[in-house]
Structure formats: structure tokens, C-alpha cells
Design an enzyme around this catalytic site. Structure first.
Site, PDB file in Angstrom:
ATOM      1  N   TYR A  57       0.861  -1.227  -0.048  1.00  0.00           N
ATOM      2  CA  TYR A  57       0.091  -0.150  -0.172  1.00  0.00           C
ATOM      3  C   TYR A  57       0.720   1.276   0.165  1.00  0.00           C
ATOM      4  O   TYR A  57       1.423   1.824   1.165  1.00  0.00           O
ATOM      5  CB  TYR A  57      -1.163  -0.118   1.444  1.00  0.00           C
ATOM      6  CG  TYR A  57      -1.740  -1.034   1.575  1.00  0.00           C
ATOM      7  CD1 TYR A  57      -2.124  -1.798   0.430  1.00  0.00           C
ATOM      8  CD2 TYR A  57      -2.320  -1.528   2.628  1.00  0.00           C
ATOM      9  CE1 TYR A  57      -2.954  -2.917   0.366  1.00  0.00           C
ATOM     10  CE2 TYR A  57      -3.449  -2.650   2.783  1.00  0.00           C
ATOM     11  CZ  TYR A  57      -3.553  -3.265   1.819  1.00  0.00           C
ATOM     12  OH  TYR A  57      -4.230  -4.395   1.904  1.00  0.00           O
ATOM     13  N   GLY A 279     -12.298   1.059   5.111  1.00  0.00           N
ATOM     14  CA  GLY A 279     -11.441   2.029   4.902  1.00  0.00           C
ATOM     15  C   GLY A 279     -12.027   3.047   5.482  1.00  0.00           C
ATOM     16  O   GLY A 279     -13.310   3.203   5.360  1.00  0.00           O
ATOM     17  N   GLN A 285     -15.769   9.545   8.699  1.00  0.00           N
ATOM     18  CA  GLN A 285     -15.789   8.105   8.390  1.00  0.00           C
ATOM     19  C   GLN A 285     -15.510   7.039   9.287  1.00  0.00           C
ATOM     20  O   GLN A 285     -16.293   5.852   9.304  1.00  0.00           O
ATOM     21  CB  GLN A 285     -14.990   7.809   6.868  1.00  0.00           C
ATOM     22  CG  GLN A 285     -15.751   8.915   5.777  1.00  0.00           C
ATOM     23  CD  GLN A 285     -14.588   8.473   4.397  1.00  0.00           C
ATOM     24  OE1 GLN A 285     -13.616   8.086   4.419  1.00  0.00           O
ATOM     25  NE2 GLN A 285     -15.234   8.892   3.226  1.00  0.00           N
TER      26      GLN A 285
END
Length: 319
Positions: A57, A279, A285
Site C-alpha cells: 500500500y 477503509g 468516516q
């Protein structure tokens, strides 16, 4: 937050885990490092204790971000990272040679600023290296105390059976969501039978199940490559998901939740799913994702979503 024992370990993981692919800043659009760190810390504050990352990543960047975020929270988190896939420019290279595993593990420990990794996972199978060679090196490193438990990602049933005969595997990390359910036919029954855990990823299908797109998005950010990984964003597939998204929105309105929270709740309530990785680019979020475990869909709603999902997947797979 709900927690569940990770099979054959002393760990209890949050039913919702934090996926960190976006923090690599090269696949889910541009992200600001300080905001990523805030999102990680907000997730932990909200009860999420499972953080999953990987060297691939952002060529190690996501691991560095995680390490910075959790350096004073180490006793509150379970760190899962991976080996066997690294970046060479924009290419993902699979390499499970012993030398590469040793190199990757030491780099991961440095980036994460930890002395031991909780769950170390083979990211993808490597067809060019005998599994026995890779495993011999991994077990040496485990014995040396560099990680506690071994897991695998993206293994099909035959390979999962093979490695399970060779050593103890605590978990499989496969893709799973309302739009991707192939694991239900063979893998989940095997994992339940053998008492291995499932840490699923792709819970929101790259964001499509968040319900935030009223029309097919055009990802113009050169760092946003999710449409190349998730087929749901292709022109020919976009409209096929409409009925499922509509149902998510209908149920979300009933509970005063978001469609994303409903999709996550569905995933964590499916047989065999130990934790669903999701995610989060922002603090909001992260907190909303964690709150997806704080309400209960009815059995009728779970069934209705599954039925809508089955119909959509059938359309998506038609030639």
C-alpha cells in the site's frame, strides 16, 4: 463495538476492522497524511482495535502512517500486515522467496514502530516459489518472535487446505461484500469446519455500497485506481447495482443510518465472518464505520439484502 475471538489465538478483534489501503496515497485518490493519522486514531477511539495494512500500500507508506498513528496506542490495537507483494513503480510484484520475506518483515517492523506484529499474512500466493520454502522461512521468523500468528489472504480452497496441513493458520482474508460473495460456497464452510477466522476486505466494494454516488463516478484523480480493481464501476456494470443501492438507502433511512453502515452491518452478521475491514479517509468516516456495529438488522432485512445481492451478482456475472 462488538468483539470476537480470533480462532486459536489469545486475541479478540473488533467486528469492524480498519483497512488502510487508501493511506498509501496511490489507489483511492489523494489523501493527506495528517488526516489519515487522525482517521486511524478516531477509529481506535471508537472501539476499532484491528488495523490491517501491507507493504504494497503505497510502497510502505501506509505502514508508516499506521506506525505514526499508533505509536502511543500499541496496547490498544491488533496490527495485521502482510508479505509477498511489493511495489516496483506502479506494478505489484508477488515474491514469497525467503530473502524477500525476511527483508519485508524487518521493513514492516521499522515502519510500524513495533517489536512484534500480531497477525502476519501472506498477501497473495506466489506461483514461482514453492509454498514449503516460504513457510519454512515464515516459521523461523515466528519462532524468533517477530510475529505472533500466521494468516493468509486471497487463497483459494486448495491452497488453503495445503498450507493448513503444513502449519496452523489463524485466518483467511478474502474479498467479501454484498457484491462479491464467492467465498460462501466453499471457503466459508471449510473455515467454519476447521475453526479458522475470516477477516474480509472490500466491504463497501471500493465505495459503491456507500450510496454516495448518484451516477457513475469518473475518477479523475490520477491516484485513484479503484475502478481497475473493483469491476462494479465499469460502465456496463454500473446500472446493475441500482436496486441493491436503493434497498440499502431504504433500510438506512429506517434506522437513521447511512447505506455504508447498513452494508457493513450485513457483512459482520454473515456466517463465518469474524471481522469486516473497512477503509476510512476521515475521522467522520472512521466513527461512522465503527457505529455500524451498534444496531441490529432484522432477519427479514438481512435476507432481503441477500436476495437483492444475489440478483445483482447474477447480472454482473452474465456475459
Amino acid at each position: 463495538m462488538q468483539y470476537q475471538a480470533l480462532a486459536n489465538t489469545d486475541l479478540k478483534v473488533s467486528k469492524i476492522g480498519l483497512g488502510t489501503w487508501a493511506y498509501g496515497d496511490d489507489t483511492f485518490g489523494s489523501v493527506e497524511d495528517k488526516q489519515s493519522i487522525k482517521a486511524i486514531r478516531a477509529a481506535v477511539e471508537s472501539g476499532i482495535n484491528l488495523i490491517d495494512t501491507a507493504p504494497a500500500y503505497g510502497a510502505g507508506k501506509a505502514e508508516k502512517i499506521v506506525g505514526e498513528a499508533i505509536k502511543d496506542l500499541r496496547d490498544q490495537v491488533i496490527i495485521a500486515t502482510k508479505c509477498g507483494t511489493h511495489r516496483e513503480g506502479s506494478a505489484y510484484v508477488r515474491d514469497l522467496s525467503p530473502a524477500q520475506i525476511r527483508k519485508e518483515l524487518d521493513l514492516s517492523l521499522t515502519r510500524l514502530q513495533v517489536s512484534q506484529i500480531d497477525i502476519y499474512q501472506i498477501h497473495w500466493p506466489d506461483p514461482d516459489t514453492p509454498l514449503e520454502e516460504s513457510l519454512a522461512e515464515l516459521l523461523k521468523l515466528k519462532k524468533a518472535g517477530k510475529f505472533k500468528y500466521l494468516g493468509v489472504c486471497n487463497f483459494e480452497l486448495d491452497l488453503l487446505k495445503k498450507i493448513s496441513k503444513l502449519t496452523d493458520i489463524v485466518s483467511l482474508q478474502p474479498q467479501y461484500s454484498l457484491l462479491e460473495r464467492k467465498i460462501e460456497t466453499k471457503l466459508i464452510p471449510y473455515l467454519l469446519q476447521t475453526k479458522q477466522s475470516t477477516l474480509s476486505y472490500g466491504t463497501l466494494g471500493g465505495g459503491i455500497l456507500s450510496g454516495k454516488y448518484d451516477k457513475k463516478p469518473e475518477f479523475k484523480d490520477e491516484k485513484d485506481n479503484r475502478a481497475n480493481f473493483y469491476p462494479f464501476f465499469k460502465e456496463e456494470n454500473w446500472q446493475k447495482t441500482a436496486d441493491l443501492i436503493k434497498e440499502l438507502k431504504n433500510i438506512a433511512d429506517k434506522y437513521d443510518k447511512t447505506p455504508a453502515q447498513v452494508a457493513i452491518n450485513w457483512s459482520i452478521n454473515q456466517p463465518g465472518i469474524t471481522a469486516a475491514l473497512v477503509g476510512a479517509k476521515t475521522e467522520q468516516q472512521a466513527r461512522e464505520n465503527a457505529a455500524a456495529a451498534d444496531f441490529k438488522l432484522t432477519q427479514a432485512e438481512l435476507i432481503k439484502l441477500s436476495q437483492k445481492s444475489t440478483a445483482v451478482i447474477k447480472e454482473l456475472t452474465q456475459k
